[in-house]
Scaffold this motif. Structure first.
Motif, PDB file in Angstrom:
ATOM      1  N   ASP A   1       0.832  -1.220   0.000  1.00 15.14           N
ATOM      2  CA  ASP A   1       0.000   0.000   0.000  1.00 15.14           C
ATOM      3  C   ASP A   1       0.865   1.269   0.000  1.00 15.14           C
ATOM      4  OD1 ASP A   1      -2.333  -1.357  -0.089  1.00 15.14           O
ATOM      5  OD2 ASP A   1      -2.779  -1.192   2.057  1.00 15.14           O
ATOM      6  N   LEU A   2       2.059   1.177   0.617  1.00 17.69           N
ATOM      7  CA  LEU A   2       2.950   2.353   0.645  1.00 17.69           C
ATOM      8  C   LEU A   2       3.444   2.700  -0.755  1.00 17.69           C
ATOM      9  CD1 LEU A   2       5.229   1.385   3.712  1.00 17.69           C
ATOM     10  CD2 LEU A   2       3.308   2.975   3.706  1.00 17.69           C
ATOM     11  N   PHE A   3       3.353   1.692  -1.658  1.00 12.10           N
ATOM     12  CA  PHE A   3       3.852   1.884  -3.027  1.00 12.10           C
ATOM     13  C   PHE A   3       2.695   1.743  -4.031  1.00 12.10           C
ATOM     14  CE2 PHE A   3       7.398   0.685  -0.408  1.00 12.10           C
ATOM     15  CZ  PHE A   3       8.417   1.506  -0.843  1.00 12.10           C
ATOM     16  N   GLY A   4       1.482   2.145  -3.564  1.00 10.66           N
ATOM     17  CA  GLY A   4       0.261   1.925  -4.319  1.00 10.66           C
ATOM     18  C   GLY A   4       0.328   2.302  -5.792  1.00 10.66           C
ATOM     19  N   ASP A   5       0.921   3.458  -6.115  1.00  9.93           N
ATOM     20  CA  ASP A   5       0.909   3.914  -7.509  1.00  9.93           C
ATOM     21  C   ASP A   5       2.194   3.550  -8.255  1.00  9.93           C
ATOM     22  OD1 ASP A   5       2.510   5.565  -6.060  1.00  9.93           O
ATOM     23  OD2 ASP A   5       1.775   7.441  -6.919  1.00  9.93           O
ATOM     24  N   TRP A   6       2.981   2.623  -7.697  1.00  4.99           N
ATOM     25  CA  TRP A   6       4.238   2.235  -8.355  1.00  4.99           C
ATOM     26  C   TRP A   6       3.987   1.152  -9.403  1.00  4.99           C
ATOM     27  CZ3 TRP A   6       9.645   2.356  -5.861  1.00  4.99           C
ATOM     28  CH2 TRP A   6       9.827   3.580  -5.207  1.00  4.99           C
ATOM     29  N   ASP A   7       4.913   1.044 -10.321  1.00  2.82           N
ATOM     30  CA  ASP A   7       4.857   0.035 -11.378  1.00  2.82           C
ATOM     31  C   ASP A   7       4.742  -1.376 -10.767  1.00  2.82           C
ATOM     32  OD1 ASP A   7       5.730  -0.252 -14.481  1.00  2.82           O
ATOM     33  OD2 ASP A   7       6.443  -1.954 -13.274  1.00  2.82           O
ATOM     34  N   GLU A   8       3.892  -2.212 -11.387  1.00  2.28           N
ATOM     35  CA  GLU A   8       3.647  -3.557 -10.846  1.00  2.28           C
ATOM     36  C   GLU A   8       4.927  -4.391 -10.794  1.00  2.28           C
ATOM     37  OE1 GLU A   8       0.822  -4.516  -9.421  1.00  2.28           O
ATOM     38  OE2 GLU A   8       0.102  -2.493  -9.828  1.00  2.28           O
ATOM     39  N   GLN A   9       5.801  -4.204 -11.786  1.00  2.00           N
ATOM     40  CA  GLN A   9       7.044  -5.010 -11.796  1.00  2.00           C
ATOM     41  C   GLN A   9       7.905  -4.690 -10.576  1.00  2.00           C
ATOM     42  OE1 GLN A   9       8.613  -6.075 -15.962  1.00  2.00           O
ATOM     43  NE2 GLN A   9       8.043  -3.925 -16.073  1.00  2.00           N
ATOM     44  N   LEU A  10       7.881  -3.438 -10.153  1.00  2.00           N
ATOM     45  CA  LEU A  10       8.655  -3.066  -8.959  1.00  2.00           C
ATOM     46  C   LEU A  10       7.980  -3.618  -7.706  1.00  2.00           C
ATOM     47  CD1 LEU A  10       9.548   0.601  -9.935  1.00  2.00           C
ATOM     48  CD2 LEU A  10      11.123  -1.340  -9.795  1.00  2.00           C
ATOM     49  N   LYS A  11       6.659  -3.603  -7.707  1.00  2.00           N
ATOM     50  CA  LYS A  11       5.942  -4.127  -6.522  1.00  2.00           C
ATOM     51  C   LYS A  11       6.143  -5.636  -6.375  1.00  2.00           C
ATOM     52  CE  LYS A  11       1.962  -1.748  -7.238  1.00  2.00           C
ATOM     53  NZ  LYS A  11       0.610  -1.283  -6.971  1.00  2.00           N
ATOM     54  N   ASN A  12       6.510  -6.301  -7.500  1.00  2.00           N
ATOM     55  CA  ASN A  12       6.759  -7.746  -7.420  1.00  2.00           C
ATOM     56  C   ASN A  12       7.907  -8.098  -6.465  1.00  2.00           C
ATOM     57  OD1 ASN A  12       4.683  -8.458  -9.059  1.00  2.00           O
ATOM     58  ND2 ASN A  12       5.913  -8.639 -10.927  1.00  2.00           N
ATOM     59  N   TYR A  13       8.863  -7.170  -6.283  1.00  2.00           N
ATOM     60  CA  TYR A  13       9.949  -7.435  -5.327  1.00  2.00           C
ATOM     61  C   TYR A  13       9.348  -7.712  -3.940  1.00  2.00           C
ATOM     62  CZ  TYR A  13      13.658  -5.893  -8.515  1.00  2.00           C
ATOM     63  OH  TYR A  13      14.536  -5.786  -9.565  1.00  2.00           O
ATOM     64  N   ILE A  14       8.293  -6.998  -3.611  1.00  2.00           N
ATOM     65  CA  ILE A  14       7.647  -7.179  -2.298  1.00  2.00           C
ATOM     66  C   ILE A  14       6.691  -8.380  -2.357  1.00  2.00           C
ATOM     67  CG2 ILE A  14       6.104  -6.107  -0.599  1.00  2.00           C
ATOM     68  CD1 ILE A  14       7.182  -3.355  -1.802  1.00  2.00           C
ATOM     69  N   ARG A  15       5.896  -8.414  -3.413  1.00  2.00           N
ATOM     70  CA  ARG A  15       4.871  -9.462  -3.574  1.00  2.00           C
ATOM     71  C   ARG A  15       5.493 -10.860  -3.528  1.00  2.00           C
ATOM     72  NH1 ARG A  15       2.458  -7.030  -8.252  1.00  2.00           N
ATOM     73  NH2 ARG A  15       1.011  -5.742  -7.085  1.00  2.00           N
ATOM     74  N   TYR A  16       6.627 -11.033  -4.194  1.00  2.00           N
ATOM     75  CA  TYR A  16       7.232 -12.373  -4.324  1.00  2.00           C
ATOM     76  C   TYR A  16       8.135 -12.746  -3.135  1.00  2.00           C
ATOM     77  CZ  TYR A  16       5.966 -12.180  -9.335  1.00  2.00           C
ATOM     78  OH  TYR A  16       5.299 -12.091 -10.533  1.00  2.00           O
ATOM     79  N   ALA A  17       8.324 -11.808  -2.211  1.00  2.00           N
ATOM     80  CA  ALA A  17       9.260 -12.092  -1.117  1.00  2.00           C
ATOM     81  C   ALA A  17       8.701 -13.180  -0.203  1.00  2.00           C
ATOM     82  CB  ALA A  17       9.522 -10.813  -0.329  1.00  2.00           C
ATOM     83  N   GLU A  18       9.609 -13.932   0.392  1.00  2.00           N
ATOM     84  CA  GLU A  18       9.222 -14.971   1.353  1.00  2.00           C
ATOM     85  C   GLU A  18       8.575 -14.330   2.580  1.00  2.00           C
ATOM     86  OE1 GLU A  18      10.188 -18.563   1.032  1.00  2.00           O
ATOM     87  OE2 GLU A  18      10.061 -17.682  -0.969  1.00  2.00           O
ATOM     88  N   ASP A  19       8.047 -15.200   3.432  1.00  2.00           N
ATOM     89  CA  ASP A  19       7.265 -14.684   4.554  1.00  2.00           C
ATOM     90  C   ASP A  19       8.096 -14.313   5.780  1.00  2.00           C
ATOM     91  OD1 ASP A  19       4.996 -14.699   3.162  1.00  2.00           O
ATOM     92  OD2 ASP A  19       4.178 -16.548   3.996  1.00  2.00           O
ATOM     93  N   THR A  20       9.251 -13.727   5.571  1.00  2.00           N
ATOM     94  CA  THR A  20       9.964 -13.189   6.726  1.00  2.00           C
ATOM     95  C   THR A  20      10.379 -11.765   6.380  1.00  2.00           C
ATOM     96  OG1 THR A  20      10.834 -15.363   7.257  1.00  2.00           O
ATOM     97  CG2 THR A  20      11.931 -13.495   8.296  1.00  2.00           C
ATOM     98  N   ILE A  21      10.015 -10.844   7.240  1.00  2.00           N
ATOM     99  CA  ILE A  21      10.366  -9.441   7.011  1.00  2.00           C
ATOM    100  C   ILE A  21      11.164  -8.976   8.224  1.00  2.00           C
ATOM    101  CG2 ILE A  21       9.460  -7.101   6.642  1.00  2.00           C
ATOM    102  CD1 ILE A  21       6.821  -8.501   5.707  1.00  2.00           C
TER     103      ILE A  21
END
Ligand SMILES: Cc1cc2nc3c(=O)[nH]c(=O)nc-3n(C[C@H](O)[C@H](O)[C@H](O)COP(=O)(O)OP(=O)(O)OC[C@H]3O[C@@H](n4cnc5c(N)ncnc54)[C@H](O)[C@@H]3O)c2cc1C
Length: 250
Positions: free
Chosen positions: A122-142
């Motif tokens: 949500d912090l990157f709501g208007d960003w390009d989808e390919q860039l958001k994939n870095y977050i989307r595809y990350a494993e479940d540890t932050i």
């Protein structure tokens, strides 16, 4: 101690007597306060660390977008940085220029990674989808981290039997890309100085610290300038100009 040695008290109750103490205990060093009253300070940047594991196999679209090396995607005060590591993982750092207490009050449930990732996206709501994939595809540890630093040019009053190496000696933000190199370089120079001055530990420390203070201040200044560049105004444009200036030199 009166004989010049140092008594070390460990949490498990063990006590050791040392001829030479080398504080290699990182950002929150317990040895540093013996040598200096100056402390680390919050750099103004908080980073959320994530991992896209085996990117080439698990997420070929991202791997082909990313290619090799490191991707910096920057906007005013925030960014997504992807760093391809040797094991095929893309280390993802979400960088945010926020107050020190942001992690406490942002309400992002870092212990519930799926929900946390949605909130970060949500912090990157208007960003390009390919860039958001870095977050989307990350494993479940932050791993959320506040980034701390020592002042550029940090030095301490020389002690004849105690010194520091690595982040304990020169903590800086990761934007010179030198933290691990410097830690190993310190160990190398200190070891050489000790070998050359086996009967004079104090001299060995003096030789090592003179060299180390010089090269670490340079890296600390670079790291501070790069942090300001990457998370300041017009960051993407300014970083592109820096990259182009290198390209023109090749
Ligand atoms: C988000 C982020 C990204 C980074 N990316 C890069 C990068 O791409 N390239 C790069 O070169 N550097 C990078 N760095 C910097 C790099 O991680 C550090 O500079 C490096 O780890 C410093 O090594 P060190 O051995 O001095 O300290 P550390 O790696 O912190 O090791 C210190 C050790 O001391 C132990 N310790 C601490 N206190 C005690 C105690 N009281 N008793 C016993 N043990 C103790 C700790 O558990 C730890 O194992 C990054 C840092 C961050 C925060």
């Amino acid at each position: 101690m009166e004989n010049g040695k140092t008594e070390l008290h460990f949490e498990n109750g063990q006590i050791e007597i040392a001829d030479l103490v080398i504080g290699a205990d990182g950002a929150f060093s317990r040895v540093r306060p013996i040598l200096a009253s100056e402390d680390i300070s919050y750099s103004g940047l908080t980073m959320l660390e994530m991992n896209v594991v085996n990117a080439a196999v698990n997420h070929p679209d991202l791997a082909s977008f990313h290619k090799r090396g490191t991707v910096f995607a920057l906007d005013e005060g925030k960014g997504i940085i992807g760093q391809l590591n040797g094991n095929g993982t893309i280390k993802v750092y979400v960088g945010l220029k926020v107050n020190r207490d942001w992690l406490d009050r942002c309400g992002i449930p870092f212990n519930k990674p799926k929900k946390a990732k949605e909130a970060i996206l949500d912090l990157f709501g208007d960003w390009d989808e390919q860039l958001k994939n870095y977050i989307r595809y990350a494993e479940d540890t932050i791993i959320p981290r506040r980034i701390y630093m020592l002042p550029v040019g940090f030095k301490w009053q020389r002690h004849p039997r105690i010194t520091l190496i690595g982040d304990a000696a020169h903590l800086m933000s990761p934007f010179a890309g030198e933290g691990v190199n410097l830690a190993m370089f310190d160990a190398y120079h200190l070891a050489l100085a000790i070998m050359d001055n086996q009967n004079n530990v104090s001299k060995a420390i003096e030789i090592y610290e003179e060299k180390m203070f010089a090269y670490s201040s340079e890296a600390a200044a670079e790291s501070k300038a790069n942090l300001e560049l990457c998370f300041g105004d017009h960051a993407a444009e300014r970083l592109m100009n820096v990259m182009n200036s290198y390209k023109n030199k090749i």
